[in-house]
Write a protein that holds these residues in place. Sequence first.
Motif, PDB file in Angstrom:
ATOM      1  N   ASN A 129     -80.576  44.129 115.902  1.00 28.84           N
ATOM      2  CA  ASN A 129     -79.424  43.600 116.622  1.00 28.84           C
ATOM      3  C   ASN A 129     -78.148  43.981 115.886  1.00 28.84           C
ATOM      4  O   ASN A 129     -78.201  44.448 114.750  1.00 28.84           O
ATOM      5  N   SER A 130     -77.037  43.768 116.539  1.00 30.68           N
ATOM      6  CA  SER A 130     -75.779  43.991 115.838  1.00 30.68           C
ATOM      7  C   SER A 130     -75.693  42.962 114.707  1.00 30.68           C
ATOM      8  O   SER A 130     -76.275  41.890 114.772  1.00 30.68           O
ATOM      9  N   ILE A 131     -74.954  43.308 113.675  1.00 21.26           N
ATOM     10  CA  ILE A 131     -75.048  42.553 112.426  1.00 21.26           C
ATOM     11  C   ILE A 131     -73.651  42.272 111.898  1.00 21.26           C
ATOM     12  O   ILE A 131     -72.731  43.077 112.092  1.00 21.26           O
ATOM     13  N   SER A 132     -73.484  41.112 111.283  1.00 21.52           N
ATOM     14  CA  SER A 132     -72.147  40.748 110.790  1.00 21.52           C
ATOM     15  C   SER A 132     -71.949  41.252 109.365  1.00 21.52           C
ATOM     16  O   SER A 132     -72.914  41.586 108.668  1.00 21.52           O
ATOM     17  N   ALA A 133     -70.685  41.278 108.941  1.00 23.30           N
ATOM     18  CA  ALA A 133     -70.363  41.719 107.579  1.00 23.30           C
ATOM     19  C   ALA A 133     -71.065  40.834 106.542  1.00 23.30           C
ATOM     20  O   ALA A 133     -71.573  41.327 105.541  1.00 23.30           O
ATOM     21  N   GLU A 134     -71.116  39.534 106.831  1.00 26.53           N
ATOM     22  CA  GLU A 134     -71.764  38.604 105.894  1.00 26.53           C
ATOM     23  C   GLU A 134     -73.256  38.895 105.772  1.00 26.53           C
ATOM     24  O   GLU A 134     -73.825  38.848 104.685  1.00 26.53           O
ATOM     25  N   GLN A 135     -73.897  39.183 106.930  1.00 22.31           N
ATOM     26  CA  GLN A 135     -75.318  39.516 106.903  1.00 22.31           C
ATOM     27  C   GLN A 135     -75.568  40.790 106.095  1.00 22.31           C
ATOM     28  O   GLN A 135     -76.537  40.880 105.342  1.00 22.31           O
ATOM     29  N   ILE A 136     -74.670  41.762 106.272  1.00 21.05           N
ATOM     30  CA  ILE A 136     -74.808  43.014 105.518  1.00 21.05           C
ATOM     31  C   ILE A 136     -74.649  42.732 104.030  1.00 21.05           C
ATOM     32  O   ILE A 136     -75.431  43.201 103.201  1.00 21.05           O
ATOM     33  N   TYR A 137     -73.645  41.912 103.723  1.00 23.21           N
ATOM     34  CA  TYR A 137     -73.388  41.554 102.331  1.00 23.21           C
ATOM     35  C   TYR A 137     -74.611  40.864 101.707  1.00 23.21           C
ATOM     36  O   TYR A 137     -75.076  41.243 100.628  1.00 23.21           O
ATOM     37  N   ASN A 138     -75.148  39.863 102.428  1.00 27.99           N
ATOM     38  CA  ASN A 138     -76.322  39.145 101.915  1.00 27.99           C
ATOM     39  C   ASN A 138     -77.515  40.064 101.717  1.00 27.99           C
ATOM     40  O   ASN A 138     -78.240  39.965 100.731  1.00 27.99           O
ATOM     41  N   ASN A 139     -77.688  40.954 102.668  1.00 25.39           N
ATOM     42  CA  ASN A 139     -78.759  41.938 102.590  1.00 25.39           C
ATOM     43  C   ASN A 139     -78.622  42.811 101.331  1.00 25.39           C
ATOM     44  O   ASN A 139     -79.605  43.065 100.622  1.00 25.39           O
ATOM     45  N   CYS A 140     -77.386  43.230 101.051  1.00 28.19           N
ATOM     46  CA  CYS A 140     -77.121  44.034  99.845  1.00 28.19           C
ATOM     47  C   CYS A 140     -77.452  43.256  98.581  1.00 28.19           C
ATOM     48  O   CYS A 140     -78.113  43.759  97.674  1.00 28.19           O
ATOM     49  N   ILE A 141     -76.952  42.013  98.547  1.00 36.45           N
ATOM     50  CA  ILE A 141     -77.170  41.174  97.359  1.00 36.45           C
ATOM     51  C   ILE A 141     -78.665  40.945  97.137  1.00 36.45           C
ATOM     52  O   ILE A 141     -79.165  41.054  96.022  1.00 36.45           O
ATOM     53  N   ASN A 142     -79.374  40.668  98.231  1.00 35.61           N
ATOM     54  CA  ASN A 142     -80.811  40.413  98.128  1.00 35.61           C
ATOM     55  C   ASN A 142     -81.580  41.615  97.597  1.00 35.61           C
ATOM     56  O   ASN A 142     -82.633  41.460  96.997  1.00 35.61           O
ATOM     57  N   SER A 143     -81.057  42.812  97.870  1.00 35.33           N
ATOM     58  CA  SER A 143     -81.771  43.980  97.368  1.00 35.33           C
ATOM     59  C   SER A 143     -81.159  44.470  96.054  1.00 35.33           C
ATOM     60  O   SER A 143     -81.340  45.613  95.643  1.00 35.33           O
ATOM     61  N   GLY A 144     -80.388  43.571  95.409  1.00 33.08           N
ATOM     62  CA  GLY A 144     -79.922  43.843  94.053  1.00 33.08           C
ATOM     63  C   GLY A 144     -78.740  44.790  93.962  1.00 33.08           C
ATOM     64  O   GLY A 144     -78.451  45.339  92.900  1.00 33.08           O
ATOM     65  N   GLU A 145     -78.039  44.976  95.095  1.00 35.41           N
ATOM     66  CA  GLU A 145     -76.881  45.854  95.103  1.00 35.41           C
ATOM     67  C   GLU A 145     -75.672  45.119  94.507  1.00 35.41           C
ATOM     68  O   GLU A 145     -75.455  43.956  94.823  1.00 35.41           O
ATOM     69  N   ASP A 146     -74.926  45.815  93.664  1.00 34.90           N
ATOM     70  CA  ASP A 146     -73.724  45.220  93.086  1.00 34.90           C
ATOM     71  C   ASP A 146     -72.543  45.538  93.994  1.00 34.90           C
ATOM     72  O   ASP A 146     -71.999  46.620  93.966  1.00 34.90           O
ATOM     73  N   ILE A 147     -72.168  44.586  94.819  1.00 30.30           N
ATOM     74  CA  ILE A 147     -71.171  44.862  95.851  1.00 30.30           C
ATOM     75  C   ILE A 147     -70.395  43.587  96.131  1.00 30.30           C
ATOM     76  O   ILE A 147     -70.894  42.486  95.866  1.00 30.30           O
ATOM     77  N   ASN A 148     -69.162  43.697  96.613  1.00 34.41           N
ATOM     78  CA  ASN A 148     -68.484  42.479  97.051  1.00 34.41           C
ATOM     79  C   ASN A 148     -68.123  42.552  98.526  1.00 34.41           C
ATOM     80  O   ASN A 148     -68.121  43.629  99.129  1.00 34.41           O
TER      81      ASN A 148
END
Length: 138
Positions: free
Chosen positions: A30-49
Amino acid sequence: MNIEDILRQNKIKVTKARTRILYIILNSENSISAEQIYNNCINSGEDINLSTVYRTLEAFEEKHIVDKFDLGEGRYTYCLKKNSHMHILRCSLCNREIEVPCPMHQVEELVKNKTGFTLTEHHLILKGICEECKNKKS
Ligand SMILES: [Zn+2]
Ligand SMILES: [Zn+2]
């Protein structure tokens, strides 16, 4: 086509964060929000803000890689731009026809969000008055 190629083709410098964000959008059903993308990044150990996510999405939108949907109340989601089909717009006065890109994606997202329905089909009748006819009238 791989993700880095998509970025390069659109003259976007390839970075780990951009690659990751586009990967998430590509693999999201489905289409995805910026927050969901952010959480997804954090969960996979990505260093991002979060502001990097927003900036990246803005750049993707500018380059027409993604579509941005306004769900109301300041909520937005993103999805990969679909190869949109065209609809016929016909002038009521001179019957001239032009093709316009399908304007229904926004509606599809709203319907999905409100009812859970995924639209599989739609029929649109678009009528208007072309510029020439409009100028003639006034
Ligand atoms: Zn006309
Ligand atoms: Zn359509």
